[in-house]
Design a protein around this motif. Structure first.
Motif, PDB file in Angstrom:
ATOM      1  N   HIS A 175      27.471  37.254  37.244  1.00  0.00           N
ATOM      2  CA  HIS A 175      28.704  37.854  37.767  1.00  0.00           C
ATOM      3  C   HIS A 175      29.713  37.994  36.629  1.00  0.00           C
ATOM      4  O   HIS A 175      29.383  37.801  35.458  1.00  0.00           O
ATOM      5  CB  HIS A 175      29.257  37.068  38.954  1.00  0.00           C
ATOM      6  CG  HIS A 175      29.550  35.619  38.682  1.00  0.00           C
ATOM      7  ND1 HIS A 175      30.396  35.191  37.684  1.00  0.00           N
ATOM      8  CD2 HIS A 175      29.110  34.480  39.302  1.00  0.00           C
ATOM      9  CE1 HIS A 175      30.484  33.884  37.697  1.00  0.00           C
ATOM     10  NE2 HIS A 175      29.701  33.420  38.654  1.00  0.00           N
ATOM     11  N   ASP A 176      30.952  38.325  36.963  1.00  0.00           N
ATOM     12  CA  ASP A 176      31.953  38.639  35.944  1.00  0.00           C
ATOM     13  C   ASP A 176      32.607  37.411  35.316  1.00  0.00           C
ATOM     14  O   ASP A 176      33.320  37.552  34.331  1.00  0.00           O
ATOM     15  CB  ASP A 176      33.038  39.542  36.537  1.00  0.00           C
ATOM     16  CG  ASP A 176      32.580  40.991  36.635  1.00  0.00           C
ATOM     17  OD1 ASP A 176      32.633  41.696  35.619  1.00  0.00           O
ATOM     18  OD2 ASP A 176      32.147  41.398  37.724  1.00  0.00           O
ATOM     19  N   GLY A 177      32.419  36.247  35.885  1.00  0.00           N
ATOM     20  CA  GLY A 177      32.917  35.027  35.264  1.00  0.00           C
ATOM     21  C   GLY A 177      34.191  34.502  35.876  1.00  0.00           C
ATOM     22  O   GLY A 177      34.233  33.391  36.390  1.00  0.00           O
ATOM     23  N   ALA A 178      35.289  35.244  35.828  1.00  0.00           N
ATOM     24  CA  ALA A 178      36.574  34.816  36.360  1.00  0.00           C
ATOM     25  C   ALA A 178      37.362  36.055  36.767  1.00  0.00           C
ATOM     26  O   ALA A 178      37.054  37.174  36.353  1.00  0.00           O
ATOM     27  CB  ALA A 178      37.353  34.009  35.316  1.00  0.00           C
ATOM     28  N   ALA A 179      38.420  35.839  37.564  1.00  0.00           N
ATOM     29  CA  ALA A 179      39.184  36.964  38.097  1.00  0.00           C
ATOM     30  C   ALA A 179      39.772  37.834  36.991  1.00  0.00           C
ATOM     31  O   ALA A 179      39.731  39.066  37.067  1.00  0.00           O
ATOM     32  CB  ALA A 179      40.287  36.454  39.022  1.00  0.00           C
ATOM     33  N   ALA A 180      40.319  37.220  35.939  1.00  0.00           N
ATOM     34  CA  ALA A 180      40.919  38.001  34.856  1.00  0.00           C
ATOM     35  C   ALA A 180      39.871  38.829  34.125  1.00  0.00           C
ATOM     36  O   ALA A 180      40.143  39.966  33.703  1.00  0.00           O
ATOM     37  CB  ALA A 180      41.649  37.083  33.881  1.00  0.00           C
ATOM     38  N   ASP A 181      38.681  38.276  33.954  1.00  0.00           N
ATOM     39  CA  ASP A 181      37.598  39.030  33.314  1.00  0.00           C
ATOM     40  C   ASP A 181      37.142  40.184  34.197  1.00  0.00           C
ATOM     41  O   ASP A 181      36.840  41.276  33.709  1.00  0.00           O
ATOM     42  CB  ASP A 181      36.414  38.107  33.013  1.00  0.00           C
ATOM     43  CG  ASP A 181      36.782  36.969  32.080  1.00  0.00           C
ATOM     44  OD1 ASP A 181      37.608  37.198  31.179  1.00  0.00           O
ATOM     45  OD2 ASP A 181      36.246  35.865  32.251  1.00  0.00           O
ATOM     46  N   LEU A 182      37.065  39.935  35.492  1.00  0.00           N
ATOM     47  CA  LEU A 182      36.715  40.992  36.449  1.00  0.00           C
ATOM     48  C   LEU A 182      37.696  42.150  36.345  1.00  0.00           C
ATOM     49  O   LEU A 182      37.292  43.317  36.236  1.00  0.00           O
ATOM     50  CB  LEU A 182      36.729  40.414  37.871  1.00  0.00           C
ATOM     51  CG  LEU A 182      36.645  41.420  39.024  1.00  0.00           C
ATOM     52  CD1 LEU A 182      35.245  41.993  39.140  1.00  0.00           C
ATOM     53  CD2 LEU A 182      37.059  40.761  40.345  1.00  0.00           C
ATOM     54  N   VAL A 183      38.993  41.846  36.348  1.00  0.00           N
ATOM     55  CA  VAL A 183      40.020  42.883  36.268  1.00  0.00           C
ATOM     56  C   VAL A 183      39.930  43.621  34.941  1.00  0.00           C
ATOM     57  O   VAL A 183      40.042  44.854  34.882  1.00  0.00           O
ATOM     58  CB  VAL A 183      41.421  42.263  36.463  1.00  0.00           C
ATOM     59  CG1 VAL A 183      42.513  43.298  36.175  1.00  0.00           C
ATOM     60  CG2 VAL A 183      41.565  41.717  37.880  1.00  0.00           C
ATOM     61  N   SER A 184      39.705  42.886  33.869  1.00  0.00           N
ATOM     62  CA  SER A 184      39.597  43.497  32.543  1.00  0.00           C
ATOM     63  C   SER A 184      38.475  44.518  32.502  1.00  0.00           C
ATOM     64  O   SER A 184      38.654  45.643  32.009  1.00  0.00           O
ATOM     65  CB  SER A 184      39.359  42.409  31.491  1.00  0.00           C
ATOM     66  OG  SER A 184      39.234  42.957  30.203  1.00  0.00           O
TER      67      SER A 184
END
Length: 327
Positions: free
Chosen positions: A301-310
């Motif tokens: 998955h993307d790892g964390a919310a901030a990484d997902l948004v990035s």
């Protein structure tokens, strides 16, 4: 190696075409792609060297053009999404079931089985979902036509794979963000729309509550996982042909905090909430998801919310010094 992508003009499909055209292969230890075919009703801006096949996937001549030469890998992404499939049942059935089954059969007629990656959906799970978690043993019980249609094709693909007609893998995609803000058939469009609005400093009325929890994945991470699905061994999947992908389980508050890490705390004040009970029930009541099959096979998955948004907003080319986010 001949690789075909249906739904190549769509949000995920276009990014997959770009990735494979740029990389030239599926992985360093696999043969390079000698022919990449992009199939959709309209394919715009395909990279140089990509063979474009425009037409209706329901058309037998289009299906035959796809298999006029043997496919080594085919990504079947073409579909009528959930909202549109609910509004026009006949259209959803003709594309998501009849055309998909016909395409599977056409690919199965090859002398050598192709790896067939099918984009299924978490829509195979209906509502209400279990309260504690969804995992690889959770029984799919769809409550939308779209989910039922995807599940039917999962079973068909598994049967074709059992008969060694295709080497099939069905990955259940969660909410993929951030889709462009435009009219479409995705009932879950608010998951993407909120990111675009906040990034632009605009107010947003959220149709689910701040505590509504969903499963999220960026388009870039989705493409990573689709490419991995084309090469992962059947042994690594433990005999399963259809399975859930790892996804971030976030409330809307947590997603917004991921936006805050890039655009500052003022974005919190841009959101007001007017929950729609039907949308909350269908998309905002997701428990944690556990994906041991996919985890063990190397999907991520993307790892964390901030990484997902990035990744979702392609912020890597802008200043992300405050977040430490990585691509």
């Amino acid at each position: 190696m001949r690789v075909v992508i249906t739904g190549a003009g769509g949000f995920v499909g276009s990014a997959l075409v770009e990735r494979l055209a740029t990389s030239g292969g599926l992985s360093p230890d696999k043969p390079g792609i000698t022919e990449l075919v992009a199939v959709d009703s309209v394919v715009s801006g395909a990279p140089e060297g990509v063979m474009v096949l425009e037409g209706d996937i329901r058309d037998a001549s289009v299906q035959q053009s796809i298999v006029e030469k043997p496919c080594d890998v085919i990504f079947h992404l073409a579909a009528v999404p959930g909202g549109a499939a609910a509004r026009d049942y006949d259209l959803g059935w003709s594309v998501n079931v009849e055309a998909t089954a016909a395409l599977f059969a056409a690919v199965a007629a090859q002398d050598s089985p192709a790896r067939l990656v099918f984009s299924s959906s978490i829509g195979v799970f209906g509502v209400p979902l279990p309260r504690d978690r969804v995992d690889d043993a959770t029984l799919p019980l769809p409550t939308m036509s779209y989910g039922a249609q995807k599940l039917m094709m999962e079973y068909l693909l598994a049967d074709f794979a059992r008969r060694e007609l295709v080497d099939g893998v069905a990955v259940r995609l969660p909410g993929i963000i951030a889709r462009p803000r435009q009219p479409g058939g995705h009932l879950s469009a608010y998951m993407s729309d909120i990111l675009h609005a906040l990034a632009a400093g605009k107010t947003f009325t959220c149709p689910v509550s701040r505590t509504a929890a969903s499963w999220f994945m960026s388009r870039r991470r989705c493409v990573d996982n689709l490419v991995h699905a084309a090469t992962v061994s059947g042994e690594a999947l433990g005999g399963r042909r259809g399975f859930n992908l790892p996804a971030l389980h976030l409330t809307m508050d947590e997603l917004i905090e991921g936006v805050v890490e890039h655009f500052g705390p003022s974005v919190r004040d841009l959101v007001r909430y007017e929950p729609d009970a039907a949308l909350v029930a269908q998309f905002g009541a997701y428990p944690p998801i556990e994906t041991p099959i996919a985890d063990a096979a190397g999907f991520v998955h993307d790892g964390a919310a901030a990484d997902l948004v990035s990744r979702a907003l392609d912020l890597e080319s802008t200043n992300t010094a405050n977040t430490g986010a990585v691509a």
